[in-house]
Design an enzyme around this catalytic site. Structure first.
Site, short mmCIF file in Angstrom:
data_model
loop_
_atom_site.label_atom_id
_atom_site.label_comp_id
_atom_site.label_asym_id
_atom_site.label_seq_id
_atom_site.Cartn_x
_atom_site.Cartn_y
_atom_site.Cartn_z
N LYS A 19 4.65 -18.58 16.71
CA LYS A 19 5.20 -17.58 16.84
C LYS A 19 4.37 -16.53 18.12
CE LYS A 19 3.52 -14.35 13.26
NZ LYS A 19 2.56 -13.27 13.80
N ASP A 312 -5.15 -17.84 10.33
CA ASP A 312 -3.74 -17.11 9.48
C ASP A 312 -3.71 -17.95 8.19
OD1 ASP A 312 -3.87 -15.08 10.80
OD2 ASP A 312 -2.41 -15.90 12.94
N ARG A 343 -5.75 -9.91 2.85
CA ARG A 343 -5.84 -10.98 2.50
C ARG A 343 -6.57 -11.20 1.69
NH1 ARG A 343 -2.78 -13.33 7.52
NH2 ARG A 343 -0.20 -12.73 7.70
C1 S3P Z 1 -2.71 -13.46 17.71
C2 S3P Z 1 -3.94 -13.41 16.70
C3 S3P Z 1 -4.17 -13.25 15.67
C4 S3P Z 1 -3.64 -13.60 14.67
C5 S3P Z 1 -2.17 -12.81 14.83
C6 S3P Z 1 -1.10 -13.45 16.00
C7 S3P Z 1 -1.89 -13.63 18.28
O1 S3P Z 1 -4.45 -11.84 15.00
O2 S3P Z 1 -4.34 -13.40 13.50
O3 S3P Z 1 -1.54 -13.76 14.01
O4 S3P Z 1 -0.63 -14.01 18.70
O5 S3P Z 1 -2.71 -13.46 19.06
P1 S3P Z 1 -6.41 -11.58 15.93
O6 S3P Z 1 -5.86 -11.33 17.19
O7 S3P Z 1 -5.93 -10.22 15.47
O8 S3P Z 1 -7.49 -12.30 14.90
#
Ligand code: S3P
Length: 425
Positions: A19, A312, A343
């Site tokens: 993702k 995550d 969570r």
């Molecule tokens: C992500 C960073 C994470 C993660 C999110 C996706 C990203 O969040 O939890 O699902 O793609 O940069 P944080 O950067 O707020 O920790």
């Protein structure tokens, strides 16, 4: 949705694309000159929100399932959107795009669904404002909708209080439009996909410990990107295969970037039988096939620098801990409270409904595992990672699990239940 155990998990699976990398391939492709061809793109709702935001700003994007072509127009090629930009449920879209929008010569407003409008955006408003950006929370509550107006950005050094790739990436992207070098220091290095991919597109980006620095106005060039499988999606099948006796699954082409692979290390510390095969370090993002066999697990402590590398995966790690012998302590994970749901509270509540001895703490959970657990009515709180974690728990519980709002998995894994069913035959 109702789920119960049917059979051990057996067979092979290629999980959908990562993702985080999928989002960035669209964003950076749009800011590059020329075509960016993306394969194994994640067609989950979050990444589709990113595509639609860039289409609204005049970027042509062709999408045929997981094959996507972005016709980039360069750093200054975006045009003013006619309407409010809608990030849906995607925090990555709002936060990374804020950095891009702050540097544009047009005004814009970006918002999302009810969950997004509760999530903290001060963490990006503050550094962007320090850079000279004109960005406000329209409700003055530190959340989206965010309104941005043209302003000259200045290079700054930002010391981030949180290890957040979204904050880091936001500041680095704004740095593309600043009048000097921009750098970000984090307490612990968070996922580094932006750094790797910006370099790949031609940005002048340097790394020193927990600091990333970027020079403004690079000429970025469109690239070919083959997105590896998402380790955060593989996590559910890893957990299910470990928990359900007699299981053996091969998860093909999973991204194993060291800033993302903490779950593998924690599982191995809990006694998991996971073998990495066909490791490929030839591209910017390493990948491997993961062979997972059911294992007797024991409790562990998850804390400190490893937390950002598995942030995550904590909901599904909590499920593993519930079935593992002994106590698992999770700490230093207060960030979990500001994800798609809280969570910590949501997983503690759901695990106690299935009979687990679990205590929510300020920055994690204490889980006393090993009791036999039973299916129950549980609630995803419309959080995709909670729904998928509870589906895994269902396979190791007695009786039947009924998961409320189970369809939220479309955010990151539209075919999740079908893939789970396919392996459980
Ligand atoms: C992500 C960073 C994470 C993660 C999110 C996706 C990203 O969040 O939890 O699902 O793609 O940069 P944080 O950067 O707020 O920790």
């Amino acid at each position: 949705m109702k789920i119960k155990y049917t059979a051990p998990l057996r067979g092979e699976l290629a999980v959908p694309g990562d993702k985080s990398i999928s989002h960035r391939s669209i964003m950076f492709g749009a800011l590059a000159q020329g075509r960016t061809e993306v394969s194994h793109f994640l067609t989950g709702a979050d990444c589709l929100s990113t595509i639609s935001c860039f289409r609204q700003m005049g970027i042509e994007i062709e999408q045929n399932g997981p094959d996507v072509t972005v016709f980039g127009k360069g750093l200054h090629g975006l045009s003013a959107p006619a309407d409010i930009l809608d990030a849906g449920n995607s925090g990555t879209t709002v936060r990374l795009m804020s950095g891009i929008l702050a540097g544009q010569r047009f005004s814009s407003v970006i918002t999302g669904d009810a969950s997004i409008c509760r999530r903290p955006m001060k963490r990006v408003i503050q550094p962007l404002t320090e850079m000279g950006a004109d960005i406000v929370s329209q409700q003055d509550n530190g959340c989206a909708p965010l309104a941005l107006h043209p302003a000259q950005l200045h290079g700054i050094h930002y010391s981030s209080p949180v290890a957040s790739a979204q904050v880091k990436s936001c500041v680095l992207l704004a740095g593309l439009y600043a009048d000097g070098k921009t750098s970000v220091t984090e307490p612990v290095v968070s996922r580094n996909h932006s750094e790797l991919m910006l370099r790949y597109f031609g940005a002048d980006l340097s790394l020193d410990g927990t600091t990333a620095a970027i020079s403004p106005e690079p000429s970025l060039t469109g690239q070919k990107i083959n997105v590896p499988g998402d380790i955060s999606s593989a996590a559910y099948f890893i957990a299910a295969a470990l928990l359900v006796p007699g299981s053996e699954v091969l998860l093909k082409n999973v991204g194993v970037n060291p800033t993302r692979d903490g779950m593998l290390r924690v599982c191995q510390a809990m006694g998991a039988d996971i073998t990495l095969l066909n490791e490929d370090h030839s591209g910017a993002e390493p990948s491997a096939d993961l062979l997972v066999r059911s294992s007797a697990l024991h409790g562990t402590t998850i804390e400190g620098e490893i937390i950002p590398t598995l942030i995550d995966e904590i909901p599904v790690l909590a499920v593993l801990a519930a079935f593992a012998e002994g106590t698992t302590v999770i700490r230093d994970a207060a960030e979990l409270k500001v994800k798609e749901s809280d969570r910590i509270a949501v997983m503690a509540d759901n695990l106690s409904r299935i009979g687990c001895d679990v205590e929510a703490t300020d920055d994690g959970m204490i889980i006393r595992g090993g009791r036999p657990l039973h299916g129950a009515a549980v609630d995803s709180h419309k959080d995709h990672r909670v729904a998928m974690s509870l589906a895994v728990a269902a396979l190791a519980c007695s009786g039947e699990m009924e998961i409320r709002d189970s369809d939220c998995v479309t955010i990151s894994y539209p075919g999740f239940y079908q893939d789970l069913q396919m392996l459980c035959r």
